[in-house]
Design a protein around this motif. Structure first.
Motif, PDB file in Angstrom:
ATOM      1  N   PHE A 374       0.969  -1.007  -0.068  1.00  0.00           N
ATOM      2  CA  PHE A 374       0.093  -0.055   0.034  1.00  0.00           C
ATOM      3  C   PHE A 374       0.850   1.124  -0.088  1.00  0.00           C
ATOM      4  O   PHE A 374       1.807   1.278   0.778  1.00  0.00           O
ATOM      5  N   THR A 375       0.827   2.289  -0.922  1.00  0.00           N
ATOM      6  CA  THR A 375       1.437   3.504  -0.924  1.00  0.00           C
ATOM      7  C   THR A 375       0.657   4.612  -1.031  1.00  0.00           C
ATOM      8  O   THR A 375      -0.647   4.743  -1.061  1.00  0.00           O
ATOM      9  N   GLU A 376       1.415   5.791  -0.935  1.00  0.00           N
ATOM     10  CA  GLU A 376       0.695   7.052  -0.719  1.00  0.00           C
ATOM     11  C   GLU A 376       1.555   7.761  -1.981  1.00  0.00           C
ATOM     12  O   GLU A 376       2.701   7.961  -1.765  1.00  0.00           O
ATOM     13  N   VAL A 377       0.830   8.283  -2.966  1.00  0.00           N
ATOM     14  CA  VAL A 377       1.239   8.938  -4.100  1.00  0.00           C
ATOM     15  C   VAL A 377       0.526  10.248  -4.290  1.00  0.00           C
ATOM     16  O   VAL A 377      -0.686  10.565  -4.178  1.00  0.00           O
ATOM     17  N   THR A 378       1.228  11.373  -4.484  1.00  0.00           N
ATOM     18  CA  THR A 378       0.377  12.531  -5.029  1.00  0.00           C
ATOM     19  C   THR A 378       0.786  12.813  -6.378  1.00  0.00           C
ATOM     20  O   THR A 378       1.686  12.763  -7.013  1.00  0.00           O
ATOM     21  N   VAL A 379      -0.665  13.184  -7.029  1.00  0.00           N
ATOM     22  CA  VAL A 379      -0.659  13.319  -8.487  1.00  0.00           C
ATOM     23  C   VAL A 379      -1.141  14.767  -8.443  1.00  0.00           C
ATOM     24  O   VAL A 379      -1.979  15.221  -7.920  1.00  0.00           O
ATOM     25  N   SER A 380      -0.657  15.334  -9.645  1.00  0.00           N
ATOM     26  CA  SER A 380      -0.936  16.777  -9.835  1.00  0.00           C
ATOM     27  C   SER A 380      -0.911  17.205 -11.266  1.00  0.00           C
ATOM     28  O   SER A 380      -0.502  16.111 -12.163  1.00  0.00           O
ATOM     29  N   GLY A 381      -1.598  18.118 -11.916  1.00  0.00           N
ATOM     30  CA  GLY A 381      -1.528  18.618 -13.321  1.00  0.00           C
ATOM     31  C   GLY A 381      -2.152  17.452 -14.325  1.00  0.00           C
ATOM     32  O   GLY A 381      -3.430  17.287 -13.874  1.00  0.00           O
ATOM     33  N   ARG A 382      -1.356  16.457 -14.927  1.00  0.00           N
ATOM     34  CA  ARG A 382      -1.855  15.892 -16.043  1.00  0.00           C
ATOM     35  C   ARG A 382      -2.257  14.505 -15.381  1.00  0.00           C
ATOM     36  O   ARG A 382      -1.608  13.703 -15.513  1.00  0.00           O
ATOM     37  N   SER A 383      -3.305  14.602 -15.039  1.00  0.00           N
ATOM     38  CA  SER A 383      -3.815  13.182 -14.293  1.00  0.00           C
ATOM     39  C   SER A 383      -5.455  13.221 -14.396  1.00  0.00           C
ATOM     40  O   SER A 383      -6.224  14.195 -14.166  1.00  0.00           O
ATOM     41  N   PRO A 384      -5.993  11.831 -15.053  1.00  0.00           N
ATOM     42  CA  PRO A 384      -7.322  11.899 -15.018  1.00  0.00           C
ATOM     43  C   PRO A 384      -8.149  11.948 -13.911  1.00  0.00           C
ATOM     44  O   PRO A 384      -9.223  12.620 -13.695  1.00  0.00           O
ATOM     45  N   ILE A 385      -7.473  11.444 -12.723  1.00  0.00           N
ATOM     46  CA  ILE A 385      -8.411  11.604 -11.521  1.00  0.00           C
ATOM     47  C   ILE A 385      -8.305  13.292 -11.151  1.00  0.00           C
ATOM     48  O   ILE A 385      -9.567  13.714 -10.539  1.00  0.00           O
ATOM     49  N   VAL A 386      -7.132  14.028 -11.312  1.00  0.00           N
ATOM     50  CA  VAL A 386      -7.294  15.556 -10.982  1.00  0.00           C
ATOM     51  C   VAL A 386      -8.342  16.004 -12.012  1.00  0.00           C
ATOM     52  O   VAL A 386      -8.980  17.068 -11.527  1.00  0.00           O
ATOM     53  N   THR A 387      -8.196  15.701 -13.154  1.00  0.00           N
ATOM     54  CA  THR A 387      -9.372  16.304 -14.142  1.00  0.00           C
ATOM     55  C   THR A 387     -10.572  16.154 -13.690  1.00  0.00           C
ATOM     56  O   THR A 387     -11.230  17.099 -13.671  1.00  0.00           O
ATOM     57  N   LEU A 388     -10.964  15.097 -13.646  1.00  0.00           N
ATOM     58  CA  LEU A 388     -12.421  14.752 -13.060  1.00  0.00           C
ATOM     59  C   LEU A 388     -12.845  15.528 -11.744  1.00  0.00           C
ATOM     60  O   LEU A 388     -13.943  16.026 -11.796  1.00  0.00           O
TER      61      LEU A 388
END
Length: 533
Positions: A374-388
């Motif tokens: 199990f990991t913790e990852v920060t996504v930003s900018g170009r991510s479909p999850i961020v876009t949605l």
């Protein structure tokens, strides 16, 4: 006499009863840009320049003027200076004193301009702050945009306002709402498209770059399409500003403000309007989230994604990834909790190190029985999850299996579905909308919710949580320690902590996770706690 007058800092001219100059000092000649010898013996009314208001010549012109004492400050265009002029009678003669006060006038003018600018800025800030306060009560995007446009346009500071967005084809601006005196020119702004010389207008530029554009001379600025320039000239429009309505990395539209004043948009005024733009973008996003939260029905969208980080990572690692928790950090980034099956979690983080749109996180735990964790990852900018998320959607599941991802998201029925789908498609060209379904949300009473929680907890977990709650264990500072609670229950302190964590996890799962039946993999320290029971 000459020696005395040459020591005076003012220009001095002395005239006789025939208005002939009999004496002139050096300063007088310099201020009039004449030689001293050419002044003496001439009619002062012929050599003294005419001011903008012509006060001197009005007093001493005509056929038979009388000497008089006057005093005034006026601008003399011929000399391009401001002079302070004072006359006094000396018997039957007249003495004229004058000095250059241009610098003082310039300073006074700057101060007046500064006062006017500050007064205007204070007024604008008050208007913007009132708009921001009123935006809190808005419930739809349309209501938000109409309020902003109307409030700005109803002041006498601006001629009209427009909120627009780019058409899905990208070739034309779509007007969402407008207010003020815009008849005739609004159509030109919206329909101009690409001008003959390639200019598309400041609205398009702001939509593409997300940066504010200020046009100080509409008629002369070639970035403005020619039809708009012609109409601006006819109307006396001088300047405009275009501010992006942004939330995170998403620009929902642009706010255009047009004014008759060429100096309408100072740096501070620009900052105030940019603040309004950011707030408007935030509220637009918030209304979408609120509408989704309060809606009895939702629209479920399922996307296939193959060109985002988690999809490509699952292909590279030949594994399965599942985003099981999402926590917003700010408008442009999300903290994702990712289950890894079939690969080492730290290898996933190594891949994240090479990506600009993903920040390396941390391994929360590794699986005790198989490869994964199990990991913790920060996504930003170009991510479909961020876009949605930016477009008001709630991501319910996001699973990626050996290069292919399936993301299920919910949006409110009032949402612009095409806008959401186009936003994902624009950022991820290989994405595909697999399904769009209308779903009813089950209505659960408070009692039903509590009964469900009661059934999930074991008797020991319920007793432990109740004792901790009523015993003040969760207060700060605590009224009871873990050791005191454990002694009362007749169990060890590690066992008490295990029951507390297990019970709290079930309560939090019911609140944060719709899939309440899913159990998180047991970590190594959980096995240790069970042995302590």
């Amino acid at each position: 006499m000459h020696r005395v007058l040459d020591g005076v800092t003012d220009g001095v001219l002395v005239v006789d009863t025939d208005w002939q100059i009999t004496t002139a000092n050096a300063v007088a000649a310099d201020l009039l840009e004449r030689e001293r010898d050419t002044l003496v013996g001439t009619d002062i009314r012929d050599v003294f320049p005419r001011s903008f208001a012509a006060t001197f010549h009005e007093h001493f012109g005509g056929d038979d003027p009388e000497p008089a004492e006057i005093s005034f400050e006026e601008y003399f265009p011929e000399l391009d200076v401001w002079l302070r002029v004072r006359t006094t009678t000396i018997g039957e003669r007249l003495a004229v004193y004058y000095r250059d006060v241009t610098d003082r006038k310039a300073l006074e003018g700057d101060l007046e301009d500064r006062k006017a600018e500050l007064a205007r800025l204070e007024r604008i800030n008050n208007i913007v702050q009132k708009i921001i306060r009123d935006l809190v009560g808005a419930t739809t995007r349309e209501e938000v945009e109409e309020l902003v446009c109307k409030r700005l346009a109803e002041t006498d500071l601006y001629e009209f306002t427009v909120i627009g967005e780019r058409e899905m084809t990208g070739e034309q601006l779509v007007c969402r709402t407008a207010a003020g005196e815009h008849d005739g020119i609004l159509e030109l702004i919206v329909e101009s498209g690409a001008d003959a010389d390639g200019s598309r207008g400041p609205e398009f530029a702001t939509m593409e770059t997300g940066e504010t554009r200020v046009v100080r001379h509409l008629v002369d600025d070639e970035s403005v399409p020619e039809p708009v320039r012609r109409e601006a000239f006819a109307r006396g429009l001088q300047s405009s500003i275009v501010v992006p309505l942004r939330y995170g990395n998403t620009t929902y539209g642009v706010l255009s403000v047009y004014a008759l004043d060429p100096d309408a948009f100072s740096e501070r005024e620009r900052e105030s309007l940019e603040t309004l733009g950011v707030t408007t973008g935030f509220v637009i996003n918030a209304t979408r989230q609120r509408n989704l939260l309060l809606s009895d029905t939702v629209i479920e969208l399922t996307f296939r994604i193959t060109d985002a980080f988690f999809a490509t990572a699952s292909a590279q690692l030949d594994c399965e990834l599942a985003v099981e928790g999402i926590v917003p950090l700010d408008a442009a980034s999300l903290l994702c909790y990712v289950r890894v099956d079939g690969a080492e979690p730290d290898v996933l983080l190594e891949l994240a190190d090479d990506r600009s749109d993903v920040d390396a996180g941390r391994v929360i735990h590794e699986s005790a029985t198989e490869t994964g964790g199990f990991t913790e990852v920060t996504v930003s900018g170009r991510s479909p999850i961020v876009t949605l998320a930016t477009y008001g959607a709630t991501v319910r599941t996001a699973k990626f299996d050996h290069g292919t991802g399936l993301i299920v998201a919910e949006v409110a029925p009032s949402s612009d579905i095409r806008e959401v789908v186009e936003a994902v498609g624009e950022r991820f060209p290989r994405s595909e909308l697999l399904s769009k379904l209308d779903r009813e949300r089950p209505i659960e009473t408070v009692q039903e919710f509590r009964s469900g929680l009661h059934e999930r907890l074991t008797e020991r977990q319920r007793n432990t949580l109740q004792m901790a709650y009523y015993g003040g264990y969760f207060e700060s500072p605590r009224d009871s320690t873990a050791e005191e609670l454990a002694e009362t229950l007749g169990i060890s302190s590690p066992t008490l902590h295990y029951h507390l964590r297990a019970g709290q996890r079930k309560l939090l799962t019911a609140f944060f996770d719709d899939d309440a039946e899913r159990e998180r993999p047991v970590a190594v320290d959980d096995h240790q706690s069970r042995r302590n029971e």
